[in-house]
Scaffold this active site. Structure first.
Site, mmCIF file in Angstrom:
data_model
loop_
_atom_site.group_PDB
_atom_site.id
_atom_site.type_symbol
_atom_site.label_atom_id
_atom_site.label_comp_id
_atom_site.label_asym_id
_atom_site.label_seq_id
_atom_site.Cartn_x
_atom_site.Cartn_y
_atom_site.Cartn_z
ATOM 1 N N ASP A 1 55.309 11.683 64.301
ATOM 2 C CA ASP A 1 56.474 11.526 65.119
ATOM 3 C C ASP A 1 56.274 11.213 66.358
ATOM 4 O OD1 ASP A 1 58.255 12.296 62.944
ATOM 5 O OD2 ASP A 1 58.132 14.358 63.579
ATOM 6 N N LYS B 1 60.966 7.822 55.962
ATOM 7 C CA LYS B 1 61.790 8.859 56.968
ATOM 8 C C LYS B 1 63.282 8.369 56.916
ATOM 9 C CE LYS B 1 58.001 11.052 58.648
ATOM 10 N NZ LYS B 1 57.875 12.364 58.123
ATOM 11 N N GLY C 1 65.855 15.833 56.688
ATOM 12 C CA GLY C 1 65.132 15.804 55.464
ATOM 13 C C GLY C 1 64.416 17.067 55.358
ATOM 14 N N ARG D 1 61.574 26.159 61.628
ATOM 15 C CA ARG D 1 60.672 26.894 60.636
ATOM 16 C C ARG D 1 60.921 28.693 61.195
ATOM 17 N NH1 ARG D 1 58.599 22.290 60.552
ATOM 18 N NH2 ARG D 1 56.951 21.670 58.816
ATOM 19 N N SER E 1 50.303 14.519 56.738
ATOM 20 C CA SER E 1 50.713 15.199 57.992
ATOM 21 C C SER E 1 50.095 16.539 57.838
ATOM 22 C CB SER E 1 52.142 15.250 58.036
ATOM 23 O OG SER E 1 52.633 13.973 58.170
ATOM 24 N N SER F 1 55.096 13.091 51.343
ATOM 25 C CA SER F 1 55.311 14.028 52.616
ATOM 26 C C SER F 1 54.645 15.547 52.273
ATOM 27 C CB SER F 1 57.147 14.286 52.594
ATOM 28 O OG SER F 1 57.458 15.229 53.556
ATOM 29 N N SER F 2 54.250 16.017 53.489
ATOM 30 C CA SER F 2 53.959 17.538 53.421
ATOM 31 C C SER F 2 54.981 18.436 53.258
ATOM 32 C CB SER F 2 52.927 17.855 54.654
ATOM 33 O OG SER F 2 53.841 17.698 55.953
ATOM 34 N N GLN F 3 56.149 18.124 53.559
ATOM 35 C CA GLN F 3 57.420 18.838 53.482
ATOM 36 C C GLN F 3 57.621 19.709 52.199
ATOM 37 O OE1 GLN F 3 60.658 16.508 54.955
ATOM 38 N NE2 GLN F 3 59.717 16.548 57.027
ATOM 39 N N ARG G 1 64.100 8.589 66.069
ATOM 40 C CA ARG G 1 62.883 8.064 66.690
ATOM 41 C C ARG G 1 62.578 6.563 66.948
ATOM 42 N NH1 ARG G 1 61.180 13.056 68.013
ATOM 43 N NH2 ARG G 1 61.148 14.386 66.175
#
Length: 430
Positions: free
Chosen positions: A309, A336, A91, A26, A192, A164-166, A384
């Site tokens: 995560d 994911k 991603g 970010r 998320s 997804s919050s992305q 993960r």
């Protein structure tokens, strides 16, 4: 390459937590969107953060880096006209840059990981970009994806957050740069939310003003804003540290991790609370976590959407807990790098764990006596999953061989080095 994890009863030592991957990506992006030079101290080095570095450089950012910091002279609202971008297997980087690519006339995101990121859907973001006048060519919502933008407009944008919050974060990075004001309405659900909070935190630090409703489902964003060139300090990474902490919890240990802020907005900070609920002896003070594990754990119930995560590491610890643990509201784990419910639990069963799945739940019937191990397991190219399976291997009765474990580099390239420094018996094998 594969990793052989040999049962290790004791762990001891001190390590510095890696820098946060989420914050690094970010900060890199907001620095690139600023006109001027920003400095980021202690940036993460992983495949994901390297993908963001590579792509913003391709888009026109000027980057210089030494051991302590990275300086970035941004391109502001005028990225360079590039034909292709390679996000690797990242991603979040793909989704954030799909939005920023709307400022370019014609950009194709290539597909280098057809068995991982290439399988993940992006339909909700594609639909939202269409609402602001951006044409998108895609393969049923998947890579390769071509963005034809140049003149995106503001206005009312509806985006689903149920996968997804992305997608929402991507729009929050883009809309302040548009000529018109924007209003974003999140529909269906928002997964998320804690990670959206990280996005809003970084945007505020970069001088961007966004009005967000208390439930994070509605936003008002003024157009014609400018990102400010700033100095940023990246905090330690809870998602990667979760696996180290879980490893200490399931063994006889005295392990100390530095650079983990108590008041961090990272949702995965909940690993501390969950281990405490599992009655793992630990302290957390002045950014230092010390675990003095005795291998004895109690079962727990936890809403995994708050710490996506860290859930796999929590599950790995629960494999050895007394009683039945339940991790709920985790359906987004299915979308994911792999299906982190079905794929992960299948590998846990091979190792001897007693686990069940629901559409949005993971149930773990603990085996305090340990699991058999002695098998080769597939990590499905997922960093993960690799880390969580390693935790299980440390407490198994026989060694576990984890295939393609080098994919841990996506977020934690020195994970196995750190474990070895703590005394874990892990080794690379051809």
């Amino acid at each position: 390459m594969d990793v052989l994890v040999t049962p290790t009863p004791n762990l001891q030592g001190e390590i510095q937590a890696l820098s946060s991957k989420n914050y690094t990506t970010r900060y890199l992006l907001v620095a690139a969107l600023a006109e001027g030079t920003s400095t980021i101290y202690y940036p993460a080095h992983s495949e994901d953060s390297d993908a963001m570095r590579r792509c913003i450089r391709d888009l026109g950012a000027i980057i210089e880096e030494d051991e302590e910091k990275i300086t970035i002279t941004g391109f502001g609202r005028h990225p360079k006209d590039v034909k292709e971008l390679d996000v690797g297997n990242a991603g979040a980087v793909l989704r954030f840059l799909m939005a920023i690519a709307a400022l370019c006339p014609d950009v194709t995101f290539i597909n280098r990981y057809p068995d991982s990121l290439g399988k993940r859907p992006h339909d909700d973001l594609i639909d939202a970009l269409g609402q602001i006048g951006v044409s998108v060519e895609h393969n049923q919502g998947r890579l390769p994806i071509t963005i034809r933008g140049g003149q995106p407009k503001g206005g009312i944008i509806k985006v689903s957050g149920s996968v997804s919050s992305q997608y929402l974060s991507a729009l929050l990075f883009l809309t302040p740069l548009l000529e018109e004001d924007s209003e974003i309405q999140v529909v269906n659900d928002l997964k998320s939310k804690v990670v959206v909070g990280q996005t809003l935190e970084v945007l505020a630090q970069a001088g961007i003003r966004i009005e967000a409703s208390e439930d994070l489902m509605h936003y008002r964003i003024s157009g014609r804003q400018q990102y400010a060139a700033k100095k940023y300090i990246v905090q330690g990474d809870y998602p990667g540290s979760a696996a180290i902490l879980a490893a200490a919890a399931v063994t006889n240990s005295d392990v100390t991790l530095h650079r983990l802020e108590e008041n961090s907005k990272q949702g995965e900070r909940a690993i501390i609370d969950v281990l405490r609920l599992m009655e793992v002896p630990l302290t957390h003070q002045d950014g230092v976590v010390r675990v003095q594990g005795n291998g004895r754990l109690k079962a727990v119930e936890f809403d995994g959407d708050k710490a996506t995560d860290a859930v796999l590491a929590m599950v790995a610890a629960a494999v050895f807990a007394e009683g039945t643990s339940r991790f709920y509201d985790v359906e987004n784990l299915r979308y994911k790098e792999c299906d982190r419910i079905t794929d992960y639990l299948n590998e846990l069963r091979k190792a001897g764990a007693n686990v069940e799945e629901r559409q949005s739940e993971i149930i773990v019937h603990g085996r305090p006596e340990g699991v058999e191990g002695g098998v080769e397991i597939n990590a499905h190219y997922d960093h993960r999953v690799i880390m969580a399976l390693t935790v299980v291997g440390l407490r198994a009765k026989q060694p576990l061989r984890i295939r393609d474990a080098h994919h841990v580099a996506k977020s934690y390239p020195i994970f196995f080095d750190h474990l070895q420094a703590l005394g874990a018996n892990v080794e690379w094998v051809e």
